[in-house]
Design a protein around this motif. Structure first.
Motif, PDB file in Angstrom:
ATOM      1  N   LYS A  43       0.855  -1.188   0.000  1.00 49.74           N
ATOM      2  CA  LYS A  43       0.000   0.000   0.000  1.00 49.74           C
ATOM      3  C   LYS A  43       0.884   1.229   0.000  1.00 49.74           C
ATOM      4  O   LYS A  43       1.781   1.374   0.819  1.00 49.74           O
ATOM      5  N   ARG A  44       0.626   2.104  -0.923  1.00 48.63           N
ATOM      6  CA  ARG A  44       1.296   3.404  -0.996  1.00 48.63           C
ATOM      7  C   ARG A  44       0.215   4.479  -0.964  1.00 48.63           C
ATOM      8  O   ARG A  44      -0.955   4.188  -0.807  1.00 48.63           O
ATOM      9  N   GLU A  45       0.611   5.726  -1.169  1.00 50.08           N
ATOM     10  CA  GLU A  45      -0.371   6.814  -1.110  1.00 50.08           C
ATOM     11  C   GLU A  45      -1.473   6.651  -2.151  1.00 50.08           C
ATOM     12  O   GLU A  45      -2.643   6.680  -1.836  1.00 50.08           O
ATOM     13  N   LYS A  46      -1.079   6.492  -3.420  1.00 55.04           N
ATOM     14  CA  LYS A  46      -2.076   6.412  -4.485  1.00 55.04           C
ATOM     15  C   LYS A  46      -2.003   5.079  -5.224  1.00 55.04           C
ATOM     16  O   LYS A  46      -2.414   4.975  -6.362  1.00 55.04           O
ATOM     17  N   PHE A  47      -1.476   4.079  -4.552  1.00 55.20           N
ATOM     18  CA  PHE A  47      -1.274   2.801  -5.219  1.00 55.20           C
ATOM     19  C   PHE A  47      -1.490   1.671  -4.224  1.00 55.20           C
ATOM     20  O   PHE A  47      -1.085   1.744  -3.070  1.00 55.20           O
TER      21      PHE A  47
END
Length: 74
Positions: A43-47
């Motif tokens: 999990k990343r900010e926009k991904f």
């Protein structure tokens, strides 16, 4: 088409119904499915990326065992 093909379709349809009933009634008890150790989750900010590799392996082994037992005894 031969009658054996129809029997296979009926069997597959019944299997789908049984799996659907199990998921419907026991979904609260199957919360671990898809969250096993070894499942890849990024999990990343926009991904977000999720690949349930261990869950796939466990389901594959279980289904192969069931198929082997059915073929052995029927």
């Amino acid at each position: 088409m031969n009658p054996a093909f129809g029997k296979y379709l009926i069997g597959i349809g019944l299997l789908i119904v049984v799996v659907g009933v199990i998921i419907y009634f026991f979904s609260d008890k199957l919360h671990w499915l898809g969250q096993l150790p070894g499942d890849i989750r990024i999990k990343r900010e926009k991904f977000g990326f999720y690949f349930p590799i261990v869950t796939c392996i466990v389901l594959s082994v279980a289904l192969n065992l069931i198929i082997w037992l059915v073929r052995r005894f029927f």
